[in-house]
Each structure stands twice: as C-alpha cells, then as structure tokens.
Scaffold this motif. Structure first.
Motif, PDB file in Angstrom:
ATOM      1  N   PHE A 281       4.083 109.759 -20.990  1.00 42.07           N
ATOM      2  CA  PHE A 281       4.343 108.676 -20.032  1.00 42.07           C
ATOM      3  C   PHE A 281       3.193 107.685 -19.938  1.00 42.07           C
ATOM      4  O   PHE A 281       3.403 106.521 -19.603  1.00 42.07           O
ATOM      5  CB  PHE A 281       4.694 109.245 -18.647  1.00 42.07           C
ATOM      6  CG  PHE A 281       3.525 109.676 -17.798  1.00 42.07           C
ATOM      7  CD1 PHE A 281       2.998 108.833 -16.849  1.00 42.07           C
ATOM      8  CD2 PHE A 281       2.970 110.938 -17.941  1.00 42.07           C
ATOM      9  CE1 PHE A 281       1.941 109.230 -16.048  1.00 42.07           C
ATOM     10  CE2 PHE A 281       1.916 111.344 -17.146  1.00 42.07           C
ATOM     11  CZ  PHE A 281       1.394 110.483 -16.198  1.00 42.07           C
ATOM     12  N   LEU A 282       1.994 108.116 -20.254  1.00 42.54           N
ATOM     13  CA  LEU A 282       0.845 107.207 -20.171  1.00 42.54           C
ATOM     14  C   LEU A 282       0.853 106.145 -21.265  1.00 42.54           C
ATOM     15  O   LEU A 282       0.246 105.085 -21.104  1.00 42.54           O
ATOM     16  CB  LEU A 282      -0.457 108.004 -20.248  1.00 42.54           C
ATOM     17  CG  LEU A 282      -0.889 108.735 -18.978  1.00 42.54           C
ATOM     18  CD1 LEU A 282      -2.126 109.573 -19.244  1.00 42.54           C
ATOM     19  CD2 LEU A 282      -1.153 107.759 -17.852  1.00 42.54           C
ATOM     20  N   VAL A 283       1.515 106.421 -22.377  1.00 41.84           N
ATOM     21  CA  VAL A 283       1.501 105.475 -23.494  1.00 41.84           C
ATOM     22  C   VAL A 283       2.865 104.848 -23.752  1.00 41.84           C
ATOM     23  O   VAL A 283       3.018 104.063 -24.677  1.00 41.84           O
ATOM     24  CB  VAL A 283       0.992 106.162 -24.787  1.00 41.84           C
ATOM     25  CG1 VAL A 283      -0.460 106.589 -24.619  1.00 41.84           C
ATOM     26  CG2 VAL A 283       1.863 107.358 -25.165  1.00 41.84           C
ATOM     27  N   ASN A 284       3.858 105.192 -22.940  1.00 46.70           N
ATOM     28  CA  ASN A 284       5.183 104.591 -23.114  1.00 46.70           C
ATOM     29  C   ASN A 284       5.121 103.082 -22.967  1.00 46.70           C
ATOM     30  O   ASN A 284       4.501 102.575 -22.033  1.00 46.70           O
ATOM     31  CB  ASN A 284       6.166 105.125 -22.061  1.00 46.70           C
ATOM     32  CG  ASN A 284       6.645 106.526 -22.350  1.00 46.70           C
ATOM     33  OD1 ASN A 284       6.540 107.007 -23.469  1.00 46.70           O
ATOM     34  ND2 ASN A 284       7.185 107.180 -21.345  1.00 46.70           N
ATOM     35  N   LYS A 285       5.761 102.378 -23.855  1.00 52.14           N
ATOM     36  CA  LYS A 285       5.952 100.948 -23.674  1.00 52.14           C
ATOM     37  C   LYS A 285       7.082 100.738 -22.667  1.00 52.14           C
ATOM     38  O   LYS A 285       7.821 101.659 -22.341  1.00 52.14           O
ATOM     39  CB  LYS A 285       6.290 100.264 -25.001  1.00 52.14           C
ATOM     40  CG  LYS A 285       5.181 100.350 -26.043  1.00 52.14           C
ATOM     41  CD  LYS A 285       3.940  99.610 -25.612  1.00 52.14           C
ATOM     42  CE  LYS A 285       2.874  99.598 -26.700  1.00 52.14           C
ATOM     43  NZ  LYS A 285       1.643  98.907 -26.260  1.00 52.14           N
ATOM     44  N   ILE A 286       7.215  99.515 -22.191  1.00 52.58           N
ATOM     45  CA  ILE A 286       8.241  99.248 -21.197  1.00 52.58           C
ATOM     46  C   ILE A 286       9.628  99.569 -21.751  1.00 52.58           C
ATOM     47  O   ILE A 286       9.926  99.298 -22.913  1.00 52.58           O
ATOM     48  CB  ILE A 286       8.173  97.793 -20.702  1.00 52.58           C
ATOM     49  CG1 ILE A 286       9.092  97.606 -19.492  1.00 52.58           C
ATOM     50  CG2 ILE A 286       8.488  96.799 -21.800  1.00 52.58           C
ATOM     51  CD1 ILE A 286       8.844  96.325 -18.740  1.00 52.58           C
ATOM     52  N   TYR A 287      10.438 100.208 -20.926  1.00 56.27           N
ATOM     53  CA  TYR A 287      11.802 100.638 -21.227  1.00 56.27           C
ATOM     54  C   TYR A 287      11.885 101.841 -22.153  1.00 56.27           C
ATOM     55  O   TYR A 287      12.993 102.311 -22.449  1.00 56.27           O
ATOM     56  CB  TYR A 287      12.662  99.490 -21.788  1.00 56.27           C
ATOM     57  CG  TYR A 287      12.843  98.348 -20.824  1.00 56.27           C
ATOM     58  CD1 TYR A 287      13.155  98.581 -19.489  1.00 56.27           C
ATOM     59  CD2 TYR A 287      12.684  97.035 -21.236  1.00 56.27           C
ATOM     60  CE1 TYR A 287      13.315  97.538 -18.592  1.00 56.27           C
ATOM     61  CE2 TYR A 287      12.843  95.977 -20.342  1.00 56.27           C
ATOM     62  CZ  TYR A 287      13.156  96.239 -19.022  1.00 56.27           C
ATOM     63  OH  TYR A 287      13.303  95.204 -18.131  1.00 56.27           O
ATOM     64  N   VAL A 288      10.744 102.357 -22.624  1.00 54.17           N
ATOM     65  CA  VAL A 288      10.787 103.559 -23.453  1.00 54.17           C
ATOM     66  C   VAL A 288      11.291 104.746 -22.644  1.00 54.17           C
ATOM     67  O   VAL A 288      11.958 105.642 -23.174  1.00 54.17           O
ATOM     68  CB  VAL A 288       9.401 103.851 -24.074  1.00 54.17           C
ATOM     69  CG1 VAL A 288       9.347 105.238 -24.686  1.00 54.17           C
ATOM     70  CG2 VAL A 288       9.069 102.806 -25.128  1.00 54.17           C
ATOM     71  N   ASP A 289      10.990 104.763 -21.337  1.00 56.59           N
ATOM     72  CA  ASP A 289      11.505 105.849 -20.502  1.00 56.59           C
ATOM     73  C   ASP A 289      13.028 105.854 -20.486  1.00 56.59           C
ATOM     74  O   ASP A 289      13.666 106.911 -20.522  1.00 56.59           O
ATOM     75  CB  ASP A 289      10.943 105.756 -19.080  1.00 56.59           C
ATOM     76  CG  ASP A 289      11.179 104.405 -18.422  1.00 56.59           C
ATOM     77  OD1 ASP A 289      11.384 103.408 -19.138  1.00 56.59           O
ATOM     78  OD2 ASP A 289      11.161 104.341 -17.176  1.00 56.59           O
ATOM     79  N   GLN A 290      13.622 104.661 -20.466  1.00 55.22           N
ATOM     80  CA  GLN A 290      15.083 104.583 -20.506  1.00 55.22           C
ATOM     81  C   GLN A 290      15.615 104.997 -21.875  1.00 55.22           C
ATOM     82  O   GLN A 290      16.667 105.639 -21.975  1.00 55.22           O
ATOM     83  CB  GLN A 290      15.552 103.177 -20.161  1.00 55.22           C
ATOM     84  CG  GLN A 290      17.055 103.052 -19.959  1.00 55.22           C
ATOM     85  CD  GLN A 290      17.473 101.721 -19.390  1.00 55.22           C
ATOM     86  OE1 GLN A 290      16.677 101.014 -18.769  1.00 55.22           O
ATOM     87  NE2 GLN A 290      18.714 101.342 -19.599  1.00 55.22           N
ATOM     88  N   ASP A 291      14.878 104.648 -22.921  1.00 59.25           N
ATOM     89  CA  ASP A 291      15.275 105.076 -24.264  1.00 59.25           C
ATOM     90  C   ASP A 291      15.276 106.608 -24.349  1.00 59.25           C
ATOM     91  O   ASP A 291      16.180 107.201 -24.949  1.00 59.25           O
ATOM     92  CB  ASP A 291      14.328 104.508 -25.316  1.00 59.25           C
ATOM     93  CG  ASP A 291      14.445 103.002 -25.459  1.00 59.25           C
ATOM     94  OD1 ASP A 291      15.499 102.447 -25.064  1.00 59.25           O
ATOM     95  OD2 ASP A 291      13.498 102.372 -25.954  1.00 59.25           O
ATOM     96  N   LYS A 292      14.280 107.233 -23.738  1.00 65.48           N
ATOM     97  CA  LYS A 292      14.202 108.694 -23.776  1.00 65.48           C
ATOM     98  C   LYS A 292      15.325 109.336 -22.965  1.00 65.48           C
ATOM     99  O   LYS A 292      15.793 110.418 -23.305  1.00 65.48           O
ATOM    100  CB  LYS A 292      12.836 109.154 -23.284  1.00 65.48           C
ATOM    101  CG  LYS A 292      11.709 108.810 -24.261  1.00 65.48           C
ATOM    102  CD  LYS A 292      10.350 109.289 -23.782  1.00 65.48           C
ATOM    103  CE  LYS A 292       9.295 109.015 -24.847  1.00 65.48           C
ATOM    104  NZ  LYS A 292       7.948 109.464 -24.444  1.00 65.48           N
ATOM    105  N   LEU A 293      15.749 108.664 -21.920  1.00 58.48           N
ATOM    106  CA  LEU A 293      16.905 109.143 -21.165  1.00 58.48           C
ATOM    107  C   LEU A 293      18.142 109.126 -22.058  1.00 58.48           C
ATOM    108  O   LEU A 293      18.907 110.097 -22.104  1.00 58.48           O
ATOM    109  CB  LEU A 293      17.119 108.254 -19.936  1.00 58.48           C
ATOM    110  CG  LEU A 293      18.145 108.731 -18.918  1.00 58.48           C
ATOM    111  CD1 LEU A 293      17.549 109.804 -18.014  1.00 58.48           C
ATOM    112  CD2 LEU A 293      18.636 107.560 -18.064  1.00 58.48           C
ATOM    113  N   ASN A 294      18.323 108.036 -22.792  1.00 56.17           N
ATOM    114  CA  ASN A 294      19.474 107.920 -23.683  1.00 56.17           C
ATOM    115  C   ASN A 294      19.405 108.890 -24.858  1.00 56.17           C
ATOM    116  O   ASN A 294      20.439 109.267 -25.416  1.00 56.17           O
ATOM    117  CB  ASN A 294      19.589 106.489 -24.205  1.00 56.17           C
ATOM    118  CG  ASN A 294      20.004 105.507 -23.130  1.00 56.17           C
ATOM    119  OD1 ASN A 294      20.714 105.858 -22.200  1.00 56.17           O
ATOM    120  ND2 ASN A 294      19.552 104.265 -23.242  1.00 56.17           N
TER     121      ASN A 294
END
Length: 520
Positions: A281-294
């Motif tokens: 989570f510290l190095v995620n680019k923006i919206y990568v968290d949503q990509d990981k959800l998908n």
C-alpha cells in the motif's frame, strides 16, 4: 499553447450529429445562447485549448462528443489529456513551462498549488467577470464560490467544477462475504473480523494465502496514503479527515489533537501487525488499490455511492461482485458522513489567455443540462438508444456501450452536476443495475448521519504544506513509521509534542478563530 501531446483534437461536426444530440437531450435545456458576458463579438468559432484530466480509455482524436461540443458551443476545442495516474505531475510541468493553454483543470481545486500559481502571476482573477455569466452564477452556489477564494487575497481564480454530493463509504467483495457466510461490517469489531476472514479464509478459493482485507492508494493531492482513502474507517473513531468539523468535546482542533487521531493510527498499526493490509500500500499508484480489488487480491476499498457502477468499465461483473456500504459506526452507533461543498476541482484561466471572456462563455455553456447530458451520455444512436432524464433510465446496445467507454465519461464534463444532479448514474444502463444502485445507496443513507462541513479558507492552516514542507513530510513519515512499527507510540507522541504542535500553534489558532467566527 503548442499542443504537442498525442492525445489532442480539433474537430468539427455534422448537422446530423447536432440533430441527434438535440433529440437525445430534449428541449428543456439551456443552450450556449443563454450565456452572457463579453466575447469576441463574431459568429466565428473561438479556438480554445484545454488541459484536462481524462480517463485513459477516452480517445480524443476525432472524438464525436468533442466534435459536438465544437458545434453547440461554437468553439474549436483542442484537448491535451495526460493519463490520470500522473496528471498532477504533468500539470506541475505544464505550469512551470510558461507555455499555457486557455483552460487548465486543477484536480485539487483551490489548493496550495493554485495559491503558488497565483503568487507567480500565472492565473487570471475572475471576480469582476463572473456575474456576467448566468449559468455560472446559477449552477455554482455562493458556498462553492466562497470555497475557492484565495486564502491570500480573497479573490477568485478558479471556476469550481460542480459535482454531485459524494457520500464516501466502502465497496466490498460481496462474493467473498457470501462464501464465508459473513455480512458487510458496520462497526470496527465487525470490520476486524471480516478483515481476518478475507486474509486468512482463502475467500478466492485458490488454496493460496494471497489475499488481503484492504489496500490504499498513493495520494496525489498531498498527505500520506492513509488520509487519502480511509474515511470509511476514521468515522469509527470520530475522526474527520478534512478540517471544518468539531471534535467529540465540541471544540475545533487540528486533526493531530483530535481524540480519535491516536486511536485510529493505533488501529491501523494493529491491522498492519496482523498482516491484514496489502503490504504494497505504501507504493501503490493512484487507483492501484481498485485494480487489486478487481483482481481479487483485496476485498475492501473506499468508495462513494457511484463507485460500484462506475467500476463496470474495469470489471463488467462489478455489479454482481461488489456492494457499496456506509462508513463504519463509532462506539455510540453513529456513522458520521462528513460532506464538503460538492465540487470536483476547478478550471483555471491563465493570464496568458488572450480571450478570457470567450473561455468563460464556454464554461458557462458547460454548466447547462445540454452540455452535461452530452458529456455524460454521449450521442443518441452512437452511445445510447433512449434516455429519460427524470428517472435517469438509459438503454444501450453492447456496441453503444463499447463506444461510450472510448468516447466520453464523467471525467470529460465541464460541470459534473447541474442543479446538484448528474445526467445519469454512470453505467447503470439497465433497470436491474439502476435498482441495485438505488437500493444500496438508500440503505447506506439510512445508516449515516450527514454532517455538512464548510470549506476552510484559513490561510495559515491551508498553507502548511508550503510554509513548513519539511516538517509536513516528517509528520507523514512519523505516522507511517508508527503504523509500521519502526517507532514506538511514545516516540511518536514526543514528535507531536516537541515539534508538530509548536510549529502549527499559530495556524491552529487562526483556524479555530476562523471556524468560531463562521458560527458553524
């Protein structure tokens, strides 16, 4: 501005397209003829160059919606649209280049970057012109205009991009919940139990320990990653992320002195200690968290009421896999929904622009139902079959849905809401999807207590990132070090007491005086 980026367009439109959009939008809309103010005084289209934050799927070359904009607004619009994930970096480079377009979108709205550009003499003050444009004054409320005034000279340098009111909660993998026989959490204890199940219970059924409860995305608007995407959690600790709300004792304070600040960070540390947070989570680019959800790598993501349907552009089964829910309740059973003025960044007009009034006339047209409908639903026969603005019901073929994704979106709008309403619920293009959206939104709103938060235009508190940038960064680092366990709670408290509180004392006093004067 010399538009060198590949994603640019300057297009015209046929009479057939004009007839199509008029038929699709209906007759009860404002048109460009309703705009007031001074302009070039001719009927010739005005060339306007724009720098905008547009989702990557949009193809701006030979774009039929932009072509229709040209006709309806009587402009020759050229658009440079860097990808969303590095838009702010590109914006900084642009503003430093000295070669500026006529219209620039600032995602952060009236932020510290805007104040810097004002100080550097790059932006046009608009106070003496706004009243000449009826749609700008009608669709943008006084509260919104007040929220963008410069904290340094009190003038307006940015036209707010109106938005629908976002009610931030969270989106969860409902298929995981169903498999594990769990319900969506409403309290912090329930959230912890779901987190453990999502991380340890093999919810994706692949027999591997490769899932996590939650992730976060790297911010692009300042502040560290947990403040960018965790308000659905901070609500459980009575901790509003933004300034403008009182603490539990009824007093205004900076966030770092609020009663829920340390408990929230301690809870985040607990999640991290138990390895329930995505370690990247510290190095995620923006919206990568949503990509990981998908990608079925994490099960929970912060979201507002439109996110599940909006996510259909990334995951065609989003409405079947995910559900939207309210923020978590605090110890007294209250789910606090802090709502700020409904704007989504704003439009800046550089001083180098030679036709400010024509640009304002274009923005004035952009704040009509005609413009909003065009940008949000596209063109009848190309991106939709039928549309009812009263119910927001829309029908599309599969081919029209595909064309919509590359043609336009809410990111393309000049104003994302007219009279507080969007043209449609993005991607809710079947009765079933629209029904699901309404049911989840209604259920969430029944759970939440809405708290309207005024915009805080207190110069010292707003300019901390500029006046004490090194200490701001150190504070963010100290928060993360505490969460990650590399410093103790006492070390973190010592930093606050010895460095942070003294350095922000004057700003805090000004902020408290400002809020008390507002009488909110």
């Amino acid at each position: 501005m010399k538009m060198k980026h590949k994603r640019k367009v300057s297009a015209f439109v046929s009479v057939a397209l004009l007839a199509a959009i008029v038929a699709g939008c209906g007759s009860n809309v404002e048109t460009s003829s309703s705009s007031g103010g001074k302009s070039s005084g001719t009927n010739e289209p005005v060339s306007i160059s724009m720098f905008n934050r547009v989702n990557a799927q949009i193809v701006v070359d030979n774009n039929p919606v932009i072509a229709e904009v040209n006709k309806l607004a009587n402009v020759k619009l050229s658009v440079e649209a860097p990808p969303i994930n590095n838009y702010n970096d590109k914006l900084q480079v642009l503003m430093a280049s000295g070669d500026l377009p006529d219209l620039v979108y600032n995602w952060g709205g009236a932020d510290s970057n805007m104040e810097t550009w004002i100080k550097n003499g790059l932006l046009t003050p608009l106070d003496d012109k706004i009243a000449q444009y009826p749609n700008l004054t009608k669709n943008i409320t006084k509260e919104m205009w007040d929220s963008v005034k410069s904290v340094n000279d009190g003038k307006i340098y940015i036209v707010p991009r109106t938005n629908v009111v976002n009610h931030w909660g969270y989106m969860i993998n409902q298929t995981w919940l169903d498999k594990l026989n769990l319900k969506a959490p409403t309290t912090i204890d329930e959230f912890t139990n779901v987190c453990k199940a999502f991380t340890l219970g093999d919810p994706d059924g692949n027999g591997k320990a490769d899932t996590y409860c939650v992730s976060f995305s790297n911010p692009t608007l300042g502040g560290n990653t947990i403040w960018n995407s965790s308000n659905f959690l901070t609500s459980a600790f009575n901790l509003p992320i933004q300034n403008g709300s009182k603490d539990t004792d009824g007093n205004y304070k900076i966030r770092e002195k609020m009663s829920g600040y340390i408990p929230f960070l301690t809870y985040m540390k607990q999640l991290n200690d138990d390895k329930l947070i995505d370690p990247e989570f510290l190095v995620n680019k923006i919206y990568v968290d949503q990509d990981k959800l998908n990608q079925n790598r994490v099960g929970i993501n912060y979201a507002h009421q439109y996110t599940v349907m909006g996510n259909l552009s990334k995951d065609k089964d989003s409405d079947k896999k995910f559900t939207y829910h309210a923020v978590l309740k605090d110890s007294k059973g209250v789910a606090s929904d802090w709502v700020t003025p409904a704007t989504w960044g704003g439009w800046m007009i550089p001083k180098s622009t030679k036709h400010v009034d024509d640009v304002l006339k274009f923005l004035d047209w952009g704040n009509t139902a005609e413009a909003n409908t065009l940008f949000q639903i596209g063109i009848k026969g190309l991106t939709y079959d039928s549309y009812d603005p009263a119910t927001k019901s829309i029908s599309r073929t599969a081919d029209e849905t595909t064309k919509l994704a590359s043609t336009t979106s809410t990111y393309m709008t000049l104003a994302n809401a007219v009279n507080g309403e969007p043209a449609l619920i993005e991607n809710a293009d079947t009765p079933e999807r629209l029904s699901k959206y309404k049911a989840q939104f209604d259920d969430a709103m029944k759970e939440m207590t809405v708290i309207n938060v005024p915009a805080v235009r207190s110069p010292k508190i707003s300019n901390l990132s500029k006046t004490i940038p090194d200490l701001m960064k150190k504070k963010d680092d100290q928060e993360m070090k505490y969460i990650l366990g590399t410093i103790s709670l006492q070390q973190f408290k010592d930093f606050l007491e010895k460095e942070w509180y003294p350095a922000t004392a004057d700003a805090e006093k000004e902020y408290i005086d400002y809020m008390n004067k507002l009488g909110k």
